[in-house]
Design a protein around this motif. Sequence first.
Motif, PDB file in Angstrom:
ATOM      1  N   LEU A  29       0.922  -0.925   0.334  1.00 21.12           N
ATOM      2  CA  LEU A  29      -0.075  -0.111  -0.391  1.00 21.12           C
ATOM      3  C   LEU A  29       0.965   1.296  -0.271  1.00 21.12           C
ATOM      4  CD1 LEU A  29      -2.399   1.439   0.009  1.00 21.12           C
ATOM      5  CD2 LEU A  29      -2.504   1.212   2.863  1.00 21.12           C
ATOM      6  N   CYS A  30       0.778   1.718  -0.462  1.00 22.09           N
ATOM      7  CA  CYS A  30       2.314   2.780  -1.523  1.00 22.09           C
ATOM      8  C   CYS A  30       1.234   4.850  -1.073  1.00 22.09           C
ATOM      9  CB  CYS A  30       2.513   2.449  -2.533  1.00 22.09           C
ATOM     10  SG  CYS A  30       3.503   1.710  -3.019  1.00 22.09           S
ATOM     11  N   LEU A  31       2.209   5.523  -0.638  1.00 23.71           N
ATOM     12  CA  LEU A  31       1.099   6.992  -0.454  1.00 23.71           C
ATOM     13  C   LEU A  31       2.161   8.168  -1.249  1.00 23.71           C
ATOM     14  CD1 LEU A  31       0.372   7.166   3.355  1.00 23.71           C
ATOM     15  CD2 LEU A  31      -0.666   6.526   2.085  1.00 23.71           C
ATOM     16  N   ARG A  32       1.614   8.639  -1.665  1.00 19.29           N
ATOM     17  CA  ARG A  32       2.030   9.540  -2.550  1.00 19.29           C
ATOM     18  C   ARG A  32       3.263  11.449  -1.222  1.00 19.29           C
ATOM     19  NH1 ARG A  32       2.056   9.217  -7.796  1.00 19.29           N
ATOM     20  NH2 ARG A  32       2.490  11.936  -7.324  1.00 19.29           N
ATOM     21  N   PRO A  33       4.298  11.739  -1.708  1.00 24.01           N
ATOM     22  CA  PRO A  33       4.433  12.867  -0.439  1.00 24.01           C
ATOM     23  C   PRO A  33       3.345  14.184   0.006  1.00 24.01           C
ATOM     24  CG  PRO A  33       6.091  12.546  -2.251  1.00 24.01           C
ATOM     25  CD  PRO A  33       4.934  11.607  -2.504  1.00 24.01           C
ATOM     26  N   GLU A  34       2.673  13.857  -0.853  1.00 21.55           N
ATOM     27  CA  GLU A  34       1.765  15.296  -0.824  1.00 21.55           C
ATOM     28  C   GLU A  34       0.575  14.882  -0.238  1.00 21.55           C
ATOM     29  OE1 GLU A  34       1.218  13.375  -4.696  1.00 21.55           O
ATOM     30  OE2 GLU A  34       2.651  14.306  -4.259  1.00 21.55           O
ATOM     31  N   ASP A  35       0.652  13.640   0.007  1.00 20.20           N
ATOM     32  CA  ASP A  35      -1.030  12.896   0.502  1.00 20.20           C
ATOM     33  C   ASP A  35      -0.638  13.644   2.408  1.00 20.20           C
ATOM     34  OD1 ASP A  35      -1.886  11.670  -1.249  1.00 20.20           O
ATOM     35  OD2 ASP A  35      -0.584   9.363  -0.099  1.00 20.20           O
ATOM     36  N   SER A  36      -1.900  13.487   2.972  1.00 20.88           N
ATOM     37  CA  SER A  36      -1.706  14.571   4.263  1.00 20.88           C
ATOM     38  C   SER A  36      -1.424  13.121   5.633  1.00 20.88           C
ATOM     39  CB  SER A  36      -3.188  14.999   4.595  1.00 20.88           C
ATOM     40  OG  SER A  36      -4.344  13.741   4.630  1.00 20.88           O
ATOM     41  N   LEU A  37      -1.243  13.257   6.449  1.00 23.08           N
ATOM     42  CA  LEU A  37      -0.604  12.579   7.798  1.00 23.08           C
ATOM     43  C   LEU A  37      -1.999  11.986   7.730  1.00 23.08           C
ATOM     44  CD1 LEU A  37       2.035  13.670   9.304  1.00 23.08           C
ATOM     45  CD2 LEU A  37       2.173  12.884   7.624  1.00 23.08           C
ATOM     46  N   ARG A  89       1.588  -1.197  10.231  1.00 22.61           N
ATOM     47  CA  ARG A  89       2.363   0.000  11.239  1.00 22.61           C
ATOM     48  C   ARG A  89       3.530   1.181  10.161  1.00 22.61           C
ATOM     49  NH1 ARG A  89       4.358  -2.907  16.206  1.00 22.61           N
ATOM     50  NH2 ARG A  89       4.668  -4.382  15.317  1.00 22.61           N
ATOM     51  N   ARG A  90       3.328   0.417   8.818  1.00 20.39           N
ATOM     52  CA  ARG A  90       4.534   0.661   8.000  1.00 20.39           C
ATOM     53  C   ARG A  90       3.485   0.810   6.726  1.00 20.39           C
ATOM     54  NH1 ARG A  90       5.329  -3.242  11.494  1.00 20.39           N
ATOM     55  NH2 ARG A  90       6.966  -3.032  12.537  1.00 20.39           N
ATOM     56  N   LEU A  91       3.987   2.138   6.204  1.00 20.84           N
ATOM     57  CA  LEU A  91       3.453   2.159   4.506  1.00 20.84           C
ATOM     58  C   LEU A  91       4.663   2.931   3.540  1.00 20.84           C
ATOM     59  CD1 LEU A  91       0.264   4.453   5.521  1.00 20.84           C
ATOM     60  CD2 LEU A  91       0.372   1.413   4.585  1.00 20.84           C
ATOM     61  N   VAL A  92       4.925   2.934   2.660  1.00 16.51           N
ATOM     62  CA  VAL A  92       5.669   2.255   1.716  1.00 16.51           C
ATOM     63  C   VAL A  92       5.626   4.298   0.657  1.00 16.51           C
ATOM     64  CG1 VAL A  92       7.125   2.317  -0.184  1.00 16.51           C
ATOM     65  CG2 VAL A  92       6.999   0.861   1.497  1.00 16.51           C
ATOM     66  N   VAL A  93       6.484   5.309   0.441  1.00 13.65           N
ATOM     67  CA  VAL A  93       5.929   6.230   0.144  1.00 13.65           C
ATOM     68  C   VAL A  93       7.020   6.022  -0.956  1.00 13.65           C
ATOM     69  CG1 VAL A  93       6.363   8.823  -0.212  1.00 13.65           C
ATOM     70  CG2 VAL A  93       5.873   7.623   1.994  1.00 13.65           C
TER      71      VAL A  93
END
Length: 901
Positions: free
Chosen positions: A277-285, A298-302
């Motif tokens: 499950l990947c996120l983008r740097p501009e995504d909100s916390l 507990r961990r997500l890849v950017v």
Amino acid sequence: MVFPSPAANSPNLHPTDLLAIDLLSIDLDYIMDPDPLRINPQLSVQAAIALIVQGPASGENQAAIAPQASDRQPAPVARSQGCALVVDDDDRLVGVFTEQDLVKLLASERAISNLMLAEVLPPDCITLPQSALAETFGVLNYMREHQVRYLPIVDETGAPVGLVTLDNVRHALRPETMLRVRQVSEIMARSVIYALPDASLLQVAKLMATHSISCIVIATEEKIVRNLACDSAQRHDGAGYLRPLGIVTERDMVQFHCLELDFATTSAQAVMSTPLLCLRPEDSLWRVQQEMQRCRVRRLVVTGDRGELLGLITQSSLLKIFDAAEMGVTIHLLQQEIQHKTQQLQQTNQQLEGEVAQRRATEAVLLQMQADLEQRVAERTVALTEMNLRLQQEIKDRQQAEQKIREQAALLDIANDAIFVRNLDAKILYWNKGAERVYGWSQAEAIGQNANHLLYRDPTPLQNALEITLQQGTWQGELHKCNKLGEDLVVESRWTLVRTEAGAPRFILTVDTDITERKLLEAQFLRAQRLESLGTLASGIAHDLNNILTPVLAVSQLLPLRLRDLDEPSQRLLTILRESAQRGSDLVTQILSFARGGESQRSRLQVEPLLNEVTRIAKQTFPKSIAICLKMDSAGLWAIMADSTQLHQVLMNLMVNARDAMPEGGTLTLSAENVMVDESYARMHIDAAVGSYVAITVTDTGVGIAPELLDRIFEPFFTTKEMSKGTGLGLSTAIGIIKSHGGFVNVYSDVGHGSCFTIYLPAAMEGAEPFETPDLKPLIGNGEWILVADDEAAIREITKASLEAYNYRVIVANDGVDTIAIYAEKKSEIFAVLLDIMMPLLDAPTVIRTLVKINPNIKIITMSGLAANEAIAHARTTNVRSFLAKPFTAHDLLSALHQLR
């Protein structure tokens, strides 16, 4: 439960101040697990691992922050059992055994089966006295300072009373606002320890132990030199990037150990958690928190735009936002933003108040203007009412007039004649349905066009008709026009001048009747009538000649009997006289045969023996330079009712003419077949009728007949041979015999290539096998466009009618140049080209080569009256798919087109 500060009820505090008070007022009791799993230090490591595996779900399965922003109360504290084990000996804390400790043991490659917890526990255990700190941020900063994820809480005696984990802290700190205004790029770990897919689990465990981390990202190195494992922050050397595939955590390593996997040989790719499950740097916390809660991780890849690895965000990094200093700065910035927005709203409010005052003044003016306007409207309404009544009456009268015009126009549309109206400048103003049918242009296409340019190739002769119409009011006569497809038409045209009320010329009403087909039939009828008149004349001449030649022939035969002593020269003269008289008698016989068809004794006749006989005679008497071929239908020919002597004479006349047309030698082909003449076939020849026929064809490869001579070859005494080599009665006699048998003749010739004469004789069907009319339904078209190119107007019209009757659409061309121009314009629509071999302006091979250059995939069907042209046409190009010998039936035509699909 939360104990709010008294200051929280103060009415002078900003909402962001209340947020800070709530965060700072969370007591230590709400982040501590008072009942962690305790074990004795003498317990084996294997047993401890079993307790970790069998315990409740790890932190990845715990809820973190409640989604309701309005609920500031922390949920019940999460249990730490299964993630860490508190080791104590008689209420004396010995240490904490965690998943990270197990990974370090696995990385050291020590034998775990015989180890006790006391042997592997770290010598120093970081603890926190229960009375030392009383608020959450102090605990959080303490855990960050000592870099621990599990913090035992002890009492004054050192006995363990609970356990604090980062999960519990994250669960207690729940400010939604802080998470929504911060981005992943602010707190993500940009230096990510990763391993390649083929790295072993042992190598992964060593990486975890070396770097004291809880997970390893499994990634591939795109376009860079491969190393077994390295830091993602060191990979950007300009040669490539990392693409994450999966992840391996401490919890996974515990599971792998329990499954007794071989850490040295098992690759990370085989057991990693994937997909990521990947996120983008501009995504909100806030999204980070929601995704962790939804996916129980507990961990997500950017990752970036190409899917490249940019960083890693964990629950530990998520807690960085709750640093007290950072939160103070954030709250200050929020307060400034709110103050700025408040000032903007106040300014906007002042502007709106001014606008409202101005609008009220404007409304007062408008009310006065409205009163004035209402007075004017009332006055104008009276006038308009009277005008409306007059207009309604005018509209009623106009509608009645328009209805009358529509009825008249409907009557005009029913007419078969083309009816149109043009002004004095030849601009078309009206165009009925009959005009659409005759000329092909729709009403929308014709109206507004210049009639002289649209309907005439040369409008010069119209000037005289226009002058008569303007002077006398009417004109009537025949005109040569053309339709939308470029076909020539002959119409009987009637012009009527329409004047204005003042008597000035205004329009010209034109009524055209298409007489093209009638003209063609009249031409054929006049030709037949001319031949009939010539036959009547020849019959009278033959009668007189017989009366003259009879005594001459008799005297020439009696004189040798009476005068036996005549000398030899005199006897030769008598012989010449007798032979000349006999030739004259034979000539008279041919004239009578032409005029009346001769006296015949008809009987049921089989054609094959007759064809064999004339072929044998020709082979014996014709020059050896002429090759003679005989072709007959393998299924057998039908019988005919005919006079064998007369038919023999016809065939010999045709074959002798073919011989004389090939002075240098060539090929003479005599062929016969059974044919069924259908309606389409019969329309191509005025003498043909629907029925069964035996067709006998004589084809040569000689000099051919010029087109201007084809209409005269059947006239008596017409010949192109030298005076001593022909009488001009051979073909006229032949056609007389054929017509007397109920048959007809088709002739096709190509100068320089040869001629083809086909005689059609009705079959005696009583004894012949019945001929079944072929079923044409499977051959019906699908609306394809066919370009028909032929210089004969009758052939074009008949072929067009036949194709349109079977769901084809047709464009016609009357010469080679026209063919090329039409195809170049509409090549994308045209399915196939039906091309006559003998075309004016350009010969067929040139036309075919040009069409192939325009479209190398063009489909061409050639047609000709000469069978010899079939070989010529096929030799030109492979685009010529088929050949049709004229005349052809609708079945032949549709079959040839069906084979192109």
